[in-house]
Scaffold this motif. Structure first.
Motif, PDB file in Angstrom:
ATOM      1  N   ARG A 149      -3.937   8.049  -0.647  1.00  0.00           N
ATOM      2  CA  ARG A 149      -3.818   7.465   0.695  1.00  0.00           C
ATOM      3  C   ARG A 149      -4.027   5.952   0.621  1.00  0.00           C
ATOM      4  N   TYR A 150      -3.166   5.221   1.291  1.00  0.00           N
ATOM      5  CA  TYR A 150      -3.245   3.766   1.322  1.00  0.00           C
ATOM      6  C   TYR A 150      -3.775   3.328   2.687  1.00  0.00           C
ATOM      7  N   VAL A 151      -4.752   2.410   2.640  1.00  0.00           N
ATOM      8  CA  VAL A 151      -5.388   1.949   3.871  1.00  0.00           C
ATOM      9  C   VAL A 151      -5.385   0.420   3.910  1.00  0.00           C
ATOM     10  N   ASN A 152      -5.441  -0.130   5.123  1.00  0.00           N
ATOM     11  CA  ASN A 152      -5.497  -1.590   5.269  1.00  0.00           C
ATOM     12  C   ASN A 152      -6.942  -2.074   5.216  1.00  0.00           C
ATOM     13  N   GLU A 153      -7.142  -3.366   5.458  1.00  0.00           N
ATOM     14  CA  GLU A 153      -8.483  -3.947   5.337  1.00  0.00           C
ATOM     15  C   GLU A 153      -9.466  -3.382   6.354  1.00  0.00           C
ATOM     16  N   SER A 154      -8.963  -2.762   7.400  1.00  0.00           N
ATOM     17  CA  SER A 154      -9.830  -2.160   8.418  1.00  0.00           C
ATOM     18  C   SER A 154     -10.107  -0.687   8.147  1.00  0.00           C
ATOM     19  N   GLY A 155      -9.572  -0.173   7.068  1.00  0.00           N
ATOM     20  CA  GLY A 155      -9.762   1.233   6.746  1.00  0.00           C
ATOM     21  C   GLY A 155      -8.789   2.152   7.461  1.00  0.00           C
ATOM     22  N   CYS A 156      -7.787   1.571   8.127  1.00  0.00           N
ATOM     23  CA  CYS A 156      -6.786   2.360   8.848  1.00  0.00           C
ATOM     24  C   CYS A 156      -5.711   2.837   7.882  1.00  0.00           C
ATOM     25  N   PRO A 157      -5.448   4.136   7.810  1.00  0.00           N
ATOM     26  CA  PRO A 157      -4.409   4.637   6.904  1.00  0.00           C
ATOM     27  C   PRO A 157      -3.018   4.120   7.291  1.00  0.00           C
ATOM     28  N   VAL A 158      -2.253   3.691   6.290  1.00  0.00           N
ATOM     29  CA  VAL A 158      -0.891   3.227   6.546  1.00  0.00           C
ATOM     30  C   VAL A 158       0.151   4.177   5.952  1.00  0.00           C
ATOM     31  N   THR A 196       2.604  -1.612  -1.336  1.00  0.00           N
ATOM     32  CA  THR A 196       2.061  -2.684  -2.165  1.00  0.00           C
ATOM     33  C   THR A 196       1.106  -3.551  -1.347  1.00  0.00           C
ATOM     34  N   GLY A 197      -0.052  -3.856  -1.931  1.00  0.00           N
ATOM     35  CA  GLY A 197      -1.022  -4.714  -1.270  1.00  0.00           C
ATOM     36  C   GLY A 197      -2.104  -3.971  -0.524  1.00  0.00           C
ATOM     37  N   TYR A 198      -1.962  -2.652  -0.390  1.00  0.00           N
ATOM     38  CA  TYR A 198      -2.967  -1.852   0.314  1.00  0.00           C
ATOM     39  C   TYR A 198      -3.884  -1.146  -0.681  1.00  0.00           C
ATOM     40  N   GLU A 199      -5.116  -0.898  -0.263  1.00  0.00           N
ATOM     41  CA  GLU A 199      -6.077  -0.191  -1.108  1.00  0.00           C
ATOM     42  C   GLU A 199      -5.724   1.289  -1.175  1.00  0.00           C
ATOM     43  N   ALA A 200      -5.810   1.876  -2.380  1.00  0.00           N
ATOM     44  CA  ALA A 200      -5.485   3.291  -2.578  1.00  0.00           C
ATOM     45  C   ALA A 200      -6.758   4.114  -2.716  1.00  0.00           C
ATOM     46  N   ARG A 201      -6.764   5.278  -2.081  1.00  0.00           N
ATOM     47  CA  ARG A 201      -7.884   6.206  -2.179  1.00  0.00           C
ATOM     48  C   ARG A 201      -7.355   7.597  -2.507  1.00  0.00           C
ATOM     49  N   GLU A 202      -8.065   8.294  -3.405  1.00  0.00           N
ATOM     50  CA  GLU A 202      -7.689   9.672  -3.700  1.00  0.00           C
ATOM     51  C   GLU A 202      -8.165  10.546  -2.539  1.00  0.00           C
ATOM     52  N   GLY A 253       1.828   5.336 -11.117  1.00  0.00           N
ATOM     53  CA  GLY A 253       0.815   4.483 -10.516  1.00  0.00           C
ATOM     54  C   GLY A 253       1.374   3.439  -9.579  1.00  0.00           C
ATOM     55  N   GLU A 254       2.630   3.596  -9.190  1.00  0.00           N
ATOM     56  CA  GLU A 254       3.259   2.616  -8.312  1.00  0.00           C
ATOM     57  C   GLU A 254       3.050   3.006  -6.843  1.00  0.00           C
ATOM     58  N   PRO A 255       2.878   2.029  -5.969  1.00  0.00           N
ATOM     59  CA  PRO A 255       2.662   2.325  -4.548  1.00  0.00           C
ATOM     60  C   PRO A 255       3.969   2.504  -3.778  1.00  0.00           C
ATOM     61  N   ARG A 256       4.970   3.064  -4.449  1.00  0.00           N
ATOM     62  CA  ARG A 256       6.270   3.237  -3.822  1.00  0.00           C
ATOM     63  C   ARG A 256       6.759   4.669  -4.000  1.00  0.00           C
TER      64      ARG A 256
END
Length: 233
Positions: A118-127, A156-162, A139-142
């Motif tokens: 799961r990719y999230v923005n700086e506020s922790g909101c899932p995108v 790309t540019g977002y934090e990834a979480r398992e 390992g690519e965000p695409r």
């Protein structure tokens, strides 16, 4: 099967053009001298769909009616299905990815031993989420949309979480169970972190869920090889 003293009773068609596919399957069985094999259909059937299939000349012997029989349509219902995605003969062997093939792309299952990033923005909101298999993960965000290969996502540019946490390993609990209240709170917190555009009742935006590049290519390869093996395009 016949060489082993067994006889196939029936086959089931659960997706695609049921009328056309049933006629195709009936013809193929008859050509091989297997006229005793029955053809059954399912897929959210009701009396109107069944009547329409008969009107189209569908070669069907029986129907599997589930969701529309268990609930009083049009009351809401939640369909649950089991789809096999990988097999192996023993725990010492590697997994072999498998998939269900359908004429409709959105019904083709995702093969492999899957996890979700799961990719999230700086506020922790899932995108958005990407489904992947570690054996094919780049390992690519695409990736491509899970239901529509023509739609692609780039996180790309977002934090990834398992996202997934193992609950059972080798038939035993993998950790301490959580209480109902803890599960309820976790669900509430996750929903509240979603963008309001995804949470609104009227015309909500679709939350992006994609298949990571390596897994997407595996899905396409398996679909191509299955079609080639069956002699269909």
């Amino acid at each position: 099967m016949e060489a082993a003293g067994e006889r196939l009773a029936a086959v089931r068609i659960d997706s695609g053009d049921l009328a056309a596919l049933s006629s195709y399957v009936r013809r193929r069985f008859d050509e091989e001298g297997l006229d005793y094999v029955k053809v059954s259909a399912s897929n959210d059937l009701d009396e109107y769909t069944i009547q329409s299939l008969f009107a189209q000349g569908a070669a069907l012997d029986s129907f599997g009616v589930g969701t529309k029989l268990a609930t009083c349509d049009p009351q809401p219902s939640l369909g649950g299905v089991y789809k096999l995605s990988a097999t192996r003969a023993s725990s010492d062997e590697p997994w072999t990815p498998v998939m269900k093939l359908s004429e409709q792309f959105f019904k083709r299952t995702v093969p492999g031993v899957q996890n979700i990033r799961r990719y999230v923005n700086e506020s922790g909101c899932p995108v958005g989420d990407l489904v992947y298999d570690s054996a094919y993960d780049r390992g690519e965000p695409r990736g491509a949309d899970v239901l529509d290969a023509q739609t692609t996502y780039d996180f790309t540019g977002y934090e990834a979480r398992e996202l997934l946490v193992p609950l059972v390993r080798d038939g035993a609990a993998a950790g301490d169970p959580t209480s109902i209240e803890e599960s309820k709170q976790r669900c509430h917190d996750a929903l509240m972190h979603l963008d309001a555009a995804h949470r609104r009742f009227l015309n909500p935006q679709t939350y992006p869920v994609g298949v990571e590049g390596g897994l997407h290519e595996l899905r396409l390869r398996l679909a191509s090889s299955e079609r080639a093996a069956s002699g269909r395009r």
